[in-house]
Design a protein around this motif. Structure first.
Motif, PDB file in Angstrom:
ATOM      1  N   GLY A   1       1.051  -5.605   3.863  1.00  0.00           N
ATOM      2  CA  GLY A   1       1.352  -4.746   2.735  1.00  0.00           C
ATOM      3  C   GLY A   1       2.455  -3.746   2.952  1.00  0.00           C
ATOM      4  N   VAL A   2       3.277  -3.644   1.929  1.00  0.00           N
ATOM      5  CA  VAL A   2       4.228  -2.559   1.768  1.00  0.00           C
ATOM      6  C   VAL A   2       4.213  -2.289   0.281  1.00  0.00           C
ATOM      7  N   GLY A   3       3.955  -1.059  -0.115  1.00  0.00           N
ATOM      8  CA  GLY A   3       3.913  -0.771  -1.541  1.00  0.00           C
ATOM      9  C   GLY A   3       3.141   0.492  -1.823  1.00  0.00           C
ATOM     10  N   GLU A   4       2.722   0.634  -3.078  1.00  0.00           N
ATOM     11  CA  GLU A   4       2.024   1.823  -3.542  1.00  0.00           C
ATOM     12  C   GLU A   4       0.558   1.475  -3.767  1.00  0.00           C
ATOM     13  N   ALA A   5      -0.330   2.344  -3.323  1.00  0.00           N
ATOM     14  CA  ALA A   5      -1.760   2.024  -3.255  1.00  0.00           C
ATOM     15  C   ALA A   5      -2.388   1.735  -4.616  1.00  0.00           C
ATOM     16  N   SER A   6      -2.197   2.594  -5.612  1.00  0.00           N
ATOM     17  CA  SER A   6      -2.939   2.425  -6.871  1.00  0.00           C
ATOM     18  C   SER A   6      -2.501   1.174  -7.620  1.00  0.00           C
ATOM     19  N   SER A   7      -1.199   0.895  -7.667  1.00  0.00           N
ATOM     20  CA  SER A   7      -0.744  -0.308  -8.382  1.00  0.00           C
ATOM     21  C   SER A   7      -1.173  -1.572  -7.643  1.00  0.00           C
ATOM     22  N   THR A   8      -1.199  -1.516  -6.311  1.00  0.00           N
ATOM     23  CA  THR A   8      -1.643  -2.677  -5.534  1.00  0.00           C
ATOM     24  C   THR A   8      -3.129  -2.911  -5.743  1.00  0.00           C
TER      25      THR A   8
ATOM     26  N   GLY B   1      -1.955   8.053  -5.253  1.00  0.00           N
ATOM     27  CA  GLY B   1      -2.424   7.620  -6.558  1.00  0.00           C
ATOM     28  C   GLY B   1      -3.911   7.837  -6.772  1.00  0.00           C
ATOM     29  N   ASN B   2      -4.534   8.685  -5.937  1.00  0.00           N
ATOM     30  CA  ASN B   2      -5.976   8.957  -6.039  1.00  0.00           C
ATOM     31  C   ASN B   2      -6.749   7.643  -6.157  1.00  0.00           C
ATOM     32  N   THR B   3      -6.540   6.766  -5.182  1.00  0.00           N
ATOM     33  CA  THR B   3      -7.018   5.384  -5.229  1.00  0.00           C
ATOM     34  C   THR B   3      -8.312   5.223  -4.442  1.00  0.00           C
ATOM     35  N   LYS B   4      -9.257   4.482  -5.018  1.00  0.00           N
ATOM     36  CA  LYS B   4     -10.475   4.124  -4.294  1.00  0.00           C
ATOM     37  C   LYS B   4     -10.211   2.792  -3.607  1.00  0.00           C
ATOM     38  N   GLY B   5     -10.365   2.777  -2.276  1.00  0.00           N
ATOM     39  CA  GLY B   5     -10.149   1.554  -1.515  1.00  0.00           C
ATOM     40  C   GLY B   5     -11.395   0.688  -1.471  1.00  0.00           C
ATOM     41  N   MET B   6     -11.368  -0.321  -0.598  1.00  0.00           N
ATOM     42  CA  MET B   6     -12.465  -1.281  -0.503  1.00  0.00           C
ATOM     43  C   MET B   6     -13.619  -0.789   0.354  1.00  0.00           C
TER      44      MET B   6
ATOM     45  N   VAL C   1     -13.291   5.675   6.489  1.00  0.00           N
ATOM     46  CA  VAL C   1     -12.276   6.685   6.791  1.00  0.00           C
ATOM     47  C   VAL C   1     -11.393   6.808   5.554  1.00  0.00           C
ATOM     48  N   ASP C   2     -10.914   8.023   5.283  1.00  0.00           N
ATOM     49  CA  ASP C   2     -10.063   8.249   4.122  1.00  0.00           C
ATOM     50  C   ASP C   2      -8.602   8.262   4.528  1.00  0.00           C
ATOM     51  N   VAL C   3      -7.746   7.998   3.556  1.00  0.00           N
ATOM     52  CA  VAL C   3      -6.303   7.936   3.771  1.00  0.00           C
ATOM     53  C   VAL C   3      -5.683   9.176   3.148  1.00  0.00           C
ATOM     54  N   LYS C   4      -4.931   9.905   3.955  1.00  0.00           N
ATOM     55  CA  LYS C   4      -4.355  11.174   3.509  1.00  0.00           C
ATOM     56  C   LYS C   4      -2.835  11.177   3.688  1.00  0.00           C
ATOM     57  N   TRP C   5      -2.186  12.049   2.922  1.00  0.00           N
ATOM     58  CA  TRP C   5      -0.740  12.230   3.037  1.00  0.00           C
ATOM     59  C   TRP C   5      -0.458  13.102   4.244  1.00  0.00           C
TER      60      TRP C   5
END
Length: 192
Positions: free
Chosen positions: A45-52, A89-94, A99-103
């Motif tokens: 993956g390379v891209g933006e989380a919410s759209s993906t 993108g305030n995205t909920k992952g799988m 663990v959470d993903v932060k900027w």
């Protein structure tokens, strides 16, 4: 058969080329049946989380991937989407990894881009890889340290350079762009 998950993210071709250099064939697919039948699955993956994540949901891959039983390798955004919440993108992952993903805090150049060292190697992915090996990173978001951390990198703060839980493996760096070390990591995954 190795399945490379096809979605709107980039870098699938780079991963395919890296596998071809290892004389490993693969199929690029978003077909759930092919993914289920694969011996191994790579989620690049390379891209933006919410759209993906939206595309993965439309294809039903957001529920398929966490249920896979064969070895699965997430790369960069693939790793981040295998985690819990994501600030991008305030995205909920799988939620495969707790663990959470932060900027990254803006204390240095962002994105973290280029070669950096990985330490505390704790996974079969790193068989034959020396501590303090360099790999190639490109990311603005990071996964914190957790019980699943399989290697650590330090940029602004220590973060998970890789994760492992059961049959799920993930790397924040790009093994397909990391020279000998990256090729060895991919080869180790193929030979699990």
């Amino acid at each position: 058969m190795i399945a490379l998950i096809k979605y709107n993210g980039g870098n699938v071709s780079s991963v395919r080329n890296a596998l071809e250099r290892l004389n490993v064939s693969c199929v690029i697919t978003d077909d759930p049946e092919m993914i289920l039948k694969a011996d191994k699955v790579i989620f690049p993956g390379v891209g933006e989380a919410s759209s993906t994540m939206k595309v993965l949901k439309e294809k039903g891959l957001d529920t398929l991937i966490p249920d896979l039983k064969q070895p699965v390798l997430g790369i960069c955004l693939g790793m981040q989407l295998m985690c819990g919440s994501n600030e991008e993108g305030n995205t909920k992952g799988m939620g495969i990894f707790d663990v959470d993903v932060k900027w990254f805090p803006p204390k240095d150049l962002i994105p973290h881009m280029g070669w950096n060292t990985i330490t505390n190697l704790k996974s079969p992915l790193f068989s034959g890889i020396e501590e303090n090996s360099d790999v190639y990173f490109v990311h603005s978001y990071y996964c914190g340290l957790s019980d699943s951390t399989a290697s650590v990198c330090d940029y602004i703060l220590p973060f998970s350079a890789s994760l492992q839980k059961d049959n799920f493996f993930a790397v924040q760096f790009h093994p397909e762009k990391s020279g000998y070390t990256g090729s060895r990591i991919l080869n180790n995954f193929i030979n699990l």
